[in-house]
Each structure stands twice: as C-alpha cells, then as structure tokens.
Design a protein around this motif. Structure first.
Motif, mmCIF file in Angstrom:
data_model
loop_
_atom_site.group_PDB
_atom_site.id
_atom_site.type_symbol
_atom_site.label_atom_id
_atom_site.label_comp_id
_atom_site.label_asym_id
_atom_site.label_seq_id
_atom_site.Cartn_x
_atom_site.Cartn_y
_atom_site.Cartn_z
ATOM 1 N N GLY A 1 1.145 -1.163 -0.213
ATOM 2 C CA GLY A 1 0.423 -0.200 0.114
ATOM 3 C C GLY A 1 0.600 1.722 0.022
ATOM 4 N N GLY B 1 -5.204 6.348 2.685
ATOM 5 C CA GLY B 1 -4.806 5.404 1.252
ATOM 6 C C GLY B 1 -4.897 5.652 -0.071
ATOM 7 N N CYS C 1 -3.279 0.504 -3.927
ATOM 8 C CA CYS C 1 -2.761 -0.902 -3.013
ATOM 9 C C CYS C 1 -2.825 -1.719 -4.429
ATOM 10 C CB CYS C 1 -3.855 -1.486 -2.431
ATOM 11 S SG CYS C 1 -4.231 -2.853 -1.429
ATOM 12 N N CYS D 1 -5.314 -7.195 -2.039
ATOM 13 C CA CYS D 1 -5.890 -5.829 -0.838
ATOM 14 C C CYS D 1 -7.401 -6.327 -0.393
ATOM 15 C CB CYS D 1 -5.726 -4.803 -1.913
ATOM 16 S SG CYS D 1 -4.258 -4.373 -2.672
ATOM 17 N N TRP E 1 -8.742 -1.482 2.092
ATOM 18 C CA TRP E 1 -7.703 -1.490 2.050
ATOM 19 C C TRP E 1 -6.396 -0.122 2.181
ATOM 20 C CZ3 TRP E 1 -5.246 2.430 -1.102
ATOM 21 C CH2 TRP E 1 -6.689 2.679 -1.837
ATOM 22 N N TYR F 1 -2.336 -2.521 7.727
ATOM 23 C CA TYR F 1 -0.928 -3.105 6.993
ATOM 24 C C TYR F 1 -0.178 -2.944 9.142
ATOM 25 C CZ TYR F 1 -2.248 -1.555 2.862
ATOM 26 O OH TYR F 1 -3.721 -1.739 1.433
#
Length: 128
Positions: free
Chosen positions: A35, A47, A50, A104, A109, A115
C-alpha cells in the motif's frame, strides 16, 4: 531486520511527475500486499493505492485515478508509485506499507491498521 525505505520525493511543479520507490529488506515483497499512503499537514493519513500480490490488481483513491500507477519489481524487492500530472493538493509525506497476503482488502485497503510494516516516509511538494 524488516525494513521499508522510501525515496524519490522532492519538489516538483504542478503538472510534473515523480516516481517514488519503496525498497524492502529483511523480507521478500513477493507474498505481501503493498500500500501507498500519504499524510498532508494537519490531515489524517489516507490510502492512495494498493497492489495485490496474487494477480497484480491495483486500487486507487478517486483523487489519483488516471494519474498514479503502483507497481513492484520482485527481483529488486522494490515497489513503486509513479505519479503524473501532479497537483498542489498531492503535497504530503508519502509512505509505503505492507501486509502478508494475496489481495488488497476490498473492505479496507485504505485503512492504516490493515498494514503491519511501514516506511519512514518521503516528502512530496507540488508547487510553482
């Protein structure tokens, strides 16, 4: 020692391009979802993209679709984020992150706690 190191950030004019790199050590990126996140001053980390490990499928946040491309080179154990047509609102510290897995998460994600390994970040500034 597991480590992710980002590089490639800098100052670029609006409309310009940068390619960020995320070099992994202590483990193989093959087998991990990758990511990219960013955090602008005073804002939460968001985010950006990904990359699934199983089939190479990619996800992007709406604001970067068509401009950013995520990829990786297993031989170099490095992930990349190619950023084109950069805008001032892309200014942020950019982070790469990984988690073991094939795909993902379709449900999150973009969520930080999905993560478990993070780099230290690289600054991207888009300004004339």
């Amino acid at each position: 020692q597991v480590q992710l190191v980002e590089s490639g950030g800098g100052l670029v004019q609006p409309g310009g391009s940068l390619r960020l790199s995320c070099a992994a050590s202590g483990f193989a990126l093959d087998g991990y979802v990758i990511g990219w996140f960013r955090q602008a001053p005073g804002k939460e980390r968001e985010g950006v993209s990904c990359l699934s490990n199983a089939d190479g499928s990619a996800h992007y946040t709406d604001s970067v679709k068509g401009r950013f491309t995520i990829s990786k080179d297993n031989a170099k154990n490095t992930a990349y984020l190619q950023m084109n047509s950069l805008k001032p609102e892309d200014t942020a510290v950019y982070y790469c992150a990984t988690v073991p897995g094939a795909y993902c998460s379709a449900y999150g994600w973009w969520v930080v706690y999905e993560y478990n390994y993070w780099g230290q970040g690289t600054q991207v500034t888009v300004s004339s």
